[in-house]
Design a protein around this motif. Structure first.
Motif, short mmCIF file in Angstrom:
data_model
loop_
_atom_site.label_atom_id
_atom_site.label_comp_id
_atom_site.label_asym_id
_atom_site.label_seq_id
_atom_site.Cartn_x
_atom_site.Cartn_y
_atom_site.Cartn_z
N PRO A 202 28.20 55.13 20.35
CA PRO A 202 27.86 56.57 20.30
C PRO A 202 29.10 57.46 20.17
CG PRO A 202 27.46 55.68 22.50
CD PRO A 202 27.73 54.52 21.62
N HIS A 203 30.21 57.08 20.81
CA HIS A 203 31.43 57.87 20.67
C HIS A 203 31.89 57.88 19.21
CE1 HIS A 203 32.07 57.77 25.12
NE2 HIS A 203 32.73 58.87 24.87
N ASN A 204 31.86 56.72 18.55
CA ASN A 204 32.34 56.62 17.17
C ASN A 204 31.41 57.35 16.21
OD1 ASN A 204 34.36 55.67 15.38
ND2 ASN A 204 33.01 54.02 14.69
N ILE A 205 30.10 57.25 16.44
CA ILE A 205 29.13 57.96 15.61
C ILE A 205 29.36 59.47 15.71
CG2 ILE A 205 26.69 58.56 15.34
CD1 ILE A 205 26.01 55.69 16.14
N MET A 206 29.57 59.94 16.93
CA MET A 206 29.75 61.38 17.13
C MET A 206 31.06 61.85 16.51
SD MET A 206 27.62 63.40 18.41
CE MET A 206 27.62 65.18 18.29
N TYR A 207 32.08 60.99 16.56
CA TYR A 207 33.36 61.36 15.93
C TYR A 207 33.18 61.51 14.42
CZ TYR A 207 37.73 60.61 13.49
OH TYR A 207 38.77 60.73 12.61
N ASN A 212 35.70 65.30 15.71
CA ASN A 212 36.32 65.66 16.98
C ASN A 212 36.97 64.41 17.57
OD1 ASN A 212 37.08 66.46 19.53
ND2 ASN A 212 35.14 67.45 20.02
N TRP A 213 38.28 64.24 17.35
CA TRP A 213 38.97 63.04 17.77
C TRP A 213 38.92 62.85 19.29
CZ3 TRP A 213 40.52 58.40 17.32
CH2 TRP A 213 41.54 57.87 18.11
N GLU A 298 37.33 49.12 13.79
CA GLU A 298 36.70 50.41 13.51
C GLU A 298 37.43 51.55 14.22
OE1 GLU A 298 32.60 50.22 14.49
OE2 GLU A 298 32.10 48.82 12.87
N LEU A 299 37.87 51.28 15.44
CA LEU A 299 38.65 52.29 16.18
C LEU A 299 39.96 52.56 15.45
CD1 LEU A 299 39.14 54.07 18.67
CD2 LEU A 299 40.02 52.04 19.85
#
Length: 482
Positions: A202-207, A212-213, A298-299
């Motif tokens: 979810p953090h990566n999807i939202m980024y 918003n890094w 991915e990160l």
């Protein structure tokens, strides 16, 4: 904007009552007591947590103490029933009560990242807590192994130690019924990776949706990898070697019928149920390791994008991309290349690794002008394949990479392309289109040309079985449209 969840006072009081009742089931006098009565109490506790939180339609989220107790049973369980029950319960609780999730706003269609403030984590990230726990572990000697501290939490060092202990699992062809430590380590690693994944996705999807890094910077995976208490490169190398090691030894241990037969013949020493479960758990651990490697890549990609857009600062630090570490290891240890390509089946990242491997040995054009329109194609799969269009360039590549390695890379590149899901079709996804650089038909033609060029370099070259399979697949695709 990030939104944080909380629990109302009335529900908190209700959870407190449930916590008191369920924890009372456990033998608090001696939490490490290993007897049938103590194990029965632990099973009853796990069932009580399940019936309180999961079975009801509106179950009550478990408290941190309840989750910590379930986690401790997984960590120290002495039977297959305890290990599997605690692992499954933890996974189900994470699904029902996620720590991090995306939620649509009531006023519009935009999504928000929701982080539960009171959520329990099996990881400790505070530097002060880590230092204190490390001192306690060192004072307790062997009791602190596997990153097991007084709070039952893992820091990055403990996580690395757990990965290193998977070596013992990789080299076990049989599983002793009395030895539950290996099985527990497999389940423990799988659960920890699932926690990281549940936070990272979810953090990566939202980024990606907001650029918003800071949202991705705060994810658990980034916090773990940012620790200075351990060598990041050493951790990644261990992940790579354990990943390939688990796969290589699966051949002799994955035949459940043989394991069952062996267990029956030695029933006085081995537990049949554990022996049969062992290879399947090793496969799932291998899958979990791949998930961890994929998330790190991915990160890395998201951070690279943030760097290019000027969204990062010096405080974000610098970290060698995982793909570079993998390429270095595959380059200097060619014996690792084949097992890695066989076990690593994430098509998009597998193709990226193969292309970067080729780029290290294929000479780049010495002159490039503004009118040159092949800059992206030179870096794509189609561009790489065109380097095998004539005998001279093919010969130069073969001098730097052996013929067998070239065949292996070409065959796995085609396999990766054909394994991409429909949503990643070249025509629909710009990222994949740039990576591949042409249609599937064009790729298949150029794969065939590349193998023919290898034959022209040396008439005595033997096409490996995997290469023959790739040629057959390419020919089948080409004939289907002719």
């Amino acid at each position: 904007m990030e939104k944080r969840g909380s629990i109302s006072d009335s529900r908190r009081n209700n959870r407190g009552g449930i916590e008191e009742n369920t924890l009372a089931i456990l033998d608090t006098a001696d939490p490490h007591k290993d007897s049938q009565d103590a194990n029965d109490d632990r099973i009853d506790f796990l069932e009580a947590v399940r019936f309180a939180s999961i079975v009801p339609e509106n179950g009550t989220p478990p408290t941190s103490k309840m989750l910590a107790a379930v986690f401790e049973i997984l960590r120290a369980g002495k039977s297959l029933e305890l290990l599997m029950s605690s692992y499954q319960l933890l996974c189900e609780l994470d699904q029902h009560f996620p720590r991090v999730y995306l939620s649509a706003s009531q006023s519009n269609e935009s999504r928000h990242l929701v982080v539960r403030d009171e959520a329990w984590l099996p990881f400790v990230l505070s530097s002060d807590t880590v230092a204190n726990e490390r001192e306690l572990r060192e004072a307790n000697g062997k009791n602190g192994k596997n990153g097991k501290n007084t709070s039952g939490l893992f820091d990055l060092t403990g996580f690395h130690e757990l990965i290193q202990e998977l070596t013992a699992v990789a080299h076990k062809s049989n599983f002793e019924g009395s030895d539950t430590k290996c099985l527990g380590n497999l389940l423990l690693f799988q659960y920890l990776v699932s926690v990281i994944e549940g936070d990272f996705v979810p953090h990566n999807i939202m980024y990606k949706e907001t650029s918003n890094w800071n949202l991705l910077k705060e994810c658990l995976l980034n916090a773990l990898l940012g620790s200075r208490r351990i060598s990041y490169k050493a951790l990644m190398k261990d992940c790579l070697f354990k990943f390939c090691g688990l796969y290589q030894d699966l051949g002799g241990a994955s035949d459940s019928s043989e394991l069952s037969k062996s267990s029956m013949e030695n029933s006085y020493d081995y537990s049949t149920a554990m022996a049969i479960a062992f290879p399947e758990l090793r496969k799932k651990t291998c899958t979990a390791m791949q998930k961890l490697l994929r998330m790190i890549m991915e990160l890395d990609m998201s951070k690279k994008q943030a760097d290019m857009e000027g969204l990062t600062t010096r405080s974000d630090g610098a970290r060698t991309p995982l793909i570079e570490i993998i390429l270095d290891e595959l380059t200097y240890d060619r014996d690792l290349l084949s097992p890695f390509l066989q076990v690593f089946d994430e098509p998009r990242w597998k193709l990226e690794i193969i292309l970067q491997f080729f780029r290290k040995y294929i000479p780049k054009p010495s002159v490039r002008t503004r009118r040159s329109n092949g800059s992206s194609e030179d870096l794509s799969l189609n561009g790489i394949l065109k380097c095998f269009s004539n005998g001279t360039s093919t010969k130069n590549i073969v001098k730097k990479i052996s013929v067998d390695v070239v065949q292996l890379l070409l065959a796995h590149a085609l396999l990766a392309l054909l394994s991409m899901p429909s949503e990643q079709h070249i025509e629909d996804t710009p990222d994949c289109k740039e990576l591949i650089g042409g249609s599937i038909m064009e790729i298949c033609k150029n794969i065939t040309t590349a193998f023919n060029s290898l034959k022209t370099v040396d008439e005595n070259i033997e096409i490996l079985p995997f290469g023959k399979e790739a040629l057959f697949a390419a020919a089948t695709i080409l004939s289907s449209t002719s």
